[in-house]
Design an enzyme around this catalytic site. Structure first.
Site, PDB file in Angstrom:
ATOM      1  N   ARG A  54      -7.508  30.683  -9.025  1.00 16.51           N
ATOM      2  CA  ARG A  54      -8.734  31.800  -9.275  1.00 16.51           C
ATOM      3  C   ARG A  54      -8.373  32.658  -8.889  1.00 16.51           C
ATOM      4  O   ARG A  54      -6.916  33.233  -8.368  1.00 16.51           O
ATOM      5  CB  ARG A  54     -10.284  31.415  -9.049  1.00 16.51           C
ATOM      6  CG  ARG A  54      -9.314  30.889  -6.975  1.00 16.51           C
ATOM      7  CD  ARG A  54      -9.532  32.177  -5.666  1.00 16.51           C
ATOM      8  NE  ARG A  54      -9.736  33.337  -5.582  1.00 16.51           N
ATOM      9  CZ  ARG A  54      -9.160  33.990  -5.366  1.00 16.51           C
ATOM     10  NH1 ARG A  54      -8.255  34.232  -4.818  1.00 16.51           N
ATOM     11  NH2 ARG A  54      -9.524  35.323  -5.851  1.00 16.51           N
ATOM     12  N   ALA A  56      -7.318  37.282 -11.051  1.00 18.68           N
ATOM     13  CA  ALA A  56      -6.596  37.497 -12.612  1.00 18.68           C
ATOM     14  C   ALA A  56      -5.268  37.088 -13.040  1.00 18.68           C
ATOM     15  O   ALA A  56      -4.917  36.367 -13.653  1.00 18.68           O
ATOM     16  CB  ALA A  56      -7.586  38.539 -12.221  1.00 18.68           C
ATOM     17  N   ARG A  94     -12.483  30.836 -18.211  1.00 20.57           N
ATOM     18  CA  ARG A  94     -13.371  31.433 -17.023  1.00 20.57           C
ATOM     19  C   ARG A  94     -13.259  32.999 -18.007  1.00 20.57           C
ATOM     20  O   ARG A  94     -12.568  33.461 -18.553  1.00 20.57           O
ATOM     21  CB  ARG A  94     -12.543  31.924 -15.893  1.00 20.57           C
ATOM     22  CG  ARG A  94     -12.540  30.836 -15.157  1.00 20.57           C
ATOM     23  CD  ARG A  94     -12.381  30.726 -13.686  1.00 20.57           C
ATOM     24  NE  ARG A  94     -13.685  31.401 -13.013  1.00 20.57           N
ATOM     25  CZ  ARG A  94     -12.959  32.113 -12.415  1.00 20.57           C
ATOM     26  NH1 ARG A  94     -12.484  32.260 -11.244  1.00 20.57           N
ATOM     27  NH2 ARG A  94     -15.005  32.804 -11.248  1.00 20.57           N
ATOM     28  N   ASP A 248     -10.918  42.172 -11.915  1.00 24.57           N
ATOM     29  CA  ASP A 248     -11.145  40.735 -13.314  1.00 24.57           C
ATOM     30  C   ASP A 248     -10.794  41.068 -14.337  1.00 24.57           C
ATOM     31  O   ASP A 248     -10.335  40.927 -15.302  1.00 24.57           O
ATOM     32  CB  ASP A 248     -12.418  39.997 -13.050  1.00 24.57           C
ATOM     33  CG  ASP A 248     -11.800  39.028 -11.704  1.00 24.57           C
ATOM     34  OD1 ASP A 248     -11.461  38.508 -11.301  1.00 24.57           O
ATOM     35  OD2 ASP A 248     -12.055  39.763 -10.536  1.00 24.57           O
ATOM     36  N   ASN A 258     -15.737  43.224 -10.839  1.00 22.80           N
ATOM     37  CA  ASN A 258     -14.980  42.803  -9.984  1.00 22.80           C
ATOM     38  C   ASN A 258     -16.005  41.415  -9.399  1.00 22.80           C
ATOM     39  O   ASN A 258     -17.057  41.992  -9.898  1.00 22.80           O
ATOM     40  CB  ASN A 258     -14.282  43.671  -8.925  1.00 22.80           C
ATOM     41  CG  ASN A 258     -13.543  42.593  -7.957  1.00 22.80           C
ATOM     42  OD1 ASN A 258     -12.390  42.414  -8.037  1.00 22.80           O
ATOM     43  ND2 ASN A 258     -14.182  43.271  -6.870  1.00 22.80           N
ATOM     44  N   LYS A 259     -15.842  40.751  -8.474  1.00 22.42           N
ATOM     45  CA  LYS A 259     -16.612  40.162  -7.212  1.00 22.42           C
ATOM     46  C   LYS A 259     -18.169  40.312  -7.312  1.00 22.42           C
ATOM     47  O   LYS A 259     -18.179  41.873  -7.026  1.00 22.42           O
ATOM     48  CB  LYS A 259     -16.163  39.623  -6.465  1.00 22.42           C
ATOM     49  CG  LYS A 259     -16.547  38.699  -5.544  1.00 22.42           C
ATOM     50  CD  LYS A 259     -16.916  37.046  -6.518  1.00 22.42           C
ATOM     51  CE  LYS A 259     -15.919  36.404  -7.196  1.00 22.42           C
ATOM     52  NZ  LYS A 259     -16.064  35.297  -8.095  1.00 22.42           N
TER      53      LYS A 259
HETATM   54  O1  MRU Z   1     -13.822  33.996  -8.689  1.00 23.03           O
HETATM   55  P1  MRU Z   1     -12.659  34.762  -8.545  1.00 23.03           P
HETATM   56  O2  MRU Z   1     -11.519  33.924  -7.177  1.00 23.03           O
HETATM   57  O3  MRU Z   1     -11.573  33.998  -9.235  1.00 23.03           O
HETATM   58  O4  MRU Z   1     -13.121  36.463  -8.770  1.00 23.03           O
HETATM   59  C1  MRU Z   1     -11.765  36.775  -8.836  1.00 23.03           C
HETATM   60  C2  MRU Z   1     -12.068  37.347  -8.004  1.00 23.03           C
HETATM   61  O5  MRU Z   1     -11.068  37.366  -6.290  1.00 23.03           O
HETATM   62  C3  MRU Z   1     -11.908  39.074  -7.522  1.00 23.03           C
HETATM   63  O6  MRU Z   1     -13.074  39.087  -7.793  1.00 23.03           O
HETATM   64  C4  MRU Z   1     -10.990  39.869  -7.220  1.00 23.03           C
HETATM   65  O7  MRU Z   1     -11.591  40.891  -6.587  1.00 23.03           O
HETATM   66  C5  MRU Z   1     -10.335  40.319  -8.128  1.00 23.03           C
HETATM   67  S1  MRU Z   1      -9.055  38.870  -8.715  1.00 23.03           S
HETATM   68  C6  MRU Z   1      -7.856  39.946  -8.528  1.00 23.03           C
END
Ligand code: MRU
Length: 367
Positions: A54, A56, A94, A248, A258-259
């Site tokens: 997981r 980006a 995704r 992301d 982002n998350k």
């Molecule tokens: O759902 P994920 O774990 O794939 O989400 C990605 C992340 O870990 C975050 O959003 C992160 O801050 C950005 S990815 C570089």
């Protein structure tokens, strides 16, 4: 990045056989360090969808190798059609991470240069390796640019500890190496700056608690785990000097996906005059979408919220039910932080404001 003093990337081709790829199964971290082999396109799609990998950059690298695995398993005379179908499958695995489509498109463009199917298969491998190497190098370089910001803060605080808050895992595990949000942190540590990291636990997958805290501990970076809701309070108490998060997907106008929960951190940082930086390799920019609200936001199963997993007394990883049976849960994976709340974007070419003009000036090849 070192695990028990040994250097690892998060993905690498099997050194004895270019037709398989190795990853670390992140669902088992930090309790178990398990290396998994991907041999087919379906393996790569499942690894992305089900979160073995997981983040980006790593999703992009896995998608690049997924195209290669599709190519090596393609029936003679059917390579073009196989790659087209593989691209569609990977693209859907995704929806938010921009690096995924970027990597798939890069492999599709590269194979056009090959004359025979054999040439094209070699090109899928070479391109996946290029994507991987470039991801690591871009993260290393953006770390150097991010270091300048931390150095200035450290000088202003006369060498006292710089407290950096981060959300989710935009570390080594989210990329091929170094990470985006963590690269400036590793560079600051190497430069002898006194740093400490506040790590948001990041429900529901707990990437902060399980991955970022572990990753920083492996590198001997002082860090403290906090609940997702603690950041605002720490900021009000003067316990946070800056926020660095990953992304992301970031629009070419500076809006940041982002998350989930990142937006709330940005609001709190803004209210407390705390610099809020987003670190990203340019492969994460979306050059087409103008408004962050048009970025597709992944919605995952509510079961990820109603249950939680960890290690039991017998050393086995177990998932237990957290809520009353039948509790409804809504699970958006990402949110959008508007450009106006972002102090700056830390990229491999330098630090810029989150504005269309600044972004296009630094990356003029994207008109
Ligand atoms: O759902 P994920 O774990 O794939 O989400 C990605 C992340 O870990 C975050 O959003 C992160 O801050 C950005 S990815 C570089």
């Amino acid at each position: 990045m070192k695990i028990n003093k040994q250097h690892y990337r998060t993905i690498w081709p099997d050194p004895e056989n270019n037709e398989t790829v190795m990853i670390i199964d992140q669902r088992k971290l930090p309790h178990k360090f398990v290396i998994e082999t991907l041999s087919t396109l379906d393996d790569a799609v499942a690894a992305i969808k089900d979160m073995h990998v997981r983040g980006a950059g790593l999703i992009g690298a896995t998608a690049g190798f997924g195209m290669h695995l599709a190519a090596v398993n393609a029936k003679e005379g059917h390579l073009a059609e196989t790659l087209k179908q593989a691209a569609q499958l990977l693209d859907r695995s995704r929806p938010t991470a921009r690096n995924l489509k970027w990597a798939v498109d890069r492999v599709l463009q590269a194979v056009n240069k090959g004359k025979t199917e054999e040439d094209k298969k070699i090109l899928t491998f070479d391109t996946a390796c290029e994507i991987t190497d470039e991801d690591a190098e871009f993260c290393r370089t953006l770390g150097v640019h991010g270091l300048d910001i931390i150095t200035d803060l450290s000088k202003a605080k006369q060498g006292k500890t710089i407290n950096i808050l981060t959300h989710c895992n935009a570390g080594w595990l989210a990329f091929v190496d170094y990470g985006s949000a963590t690269a400036p942190i590793y560079a600051a540590r190497d430069a002898g700056i006194d740093i400490h990291v506040w790590v948001d636990e990041t429900r529901p997958w707990n990437q902060g608690a399980k991955l970022t805290a572990w990753e920083l501990q492996q590198e001997n970076i002082p860090c403290t785990l906090i609940t997702d809701n603690a950041g605002g309070h720490l900021m009000q108490q003067g316990m946070v000097d800056m926020v660095i998060v990953g992304t992301d997907r970031t629009t070419h106008t500076g809006d940041v996906a982002n998350k989930i929960g990142t937006y709330l951190k940005a609001l709190a940082a803004h209210d407390n005059d705390i610099p809020f930086y987003v670190a990203l390799p340019s492969s994460t920019f979306d050059w087409e979408i103008d408004n962050g609200n048009d970025i597709p936001i992944e919605e995952r199963s509510g079961d990820e919220i109603t249950a939680i997993s960890g290690i039991n007394k017998n050393g086995n990883i177990e998932t237990i039910q957290l809520t009353a049976p039948g509790t409804r849960a809504l699970n958006y994976s990402f949110d959008i932080t508007p450009a106006r709340l972002v102090t700056g974007l830390i990229t491999e070419r330098g630090v810029i404001t989150a504005e269309k003009e600044a972004i296009h000036n630094l990356f003029p090849e994207h008109p």
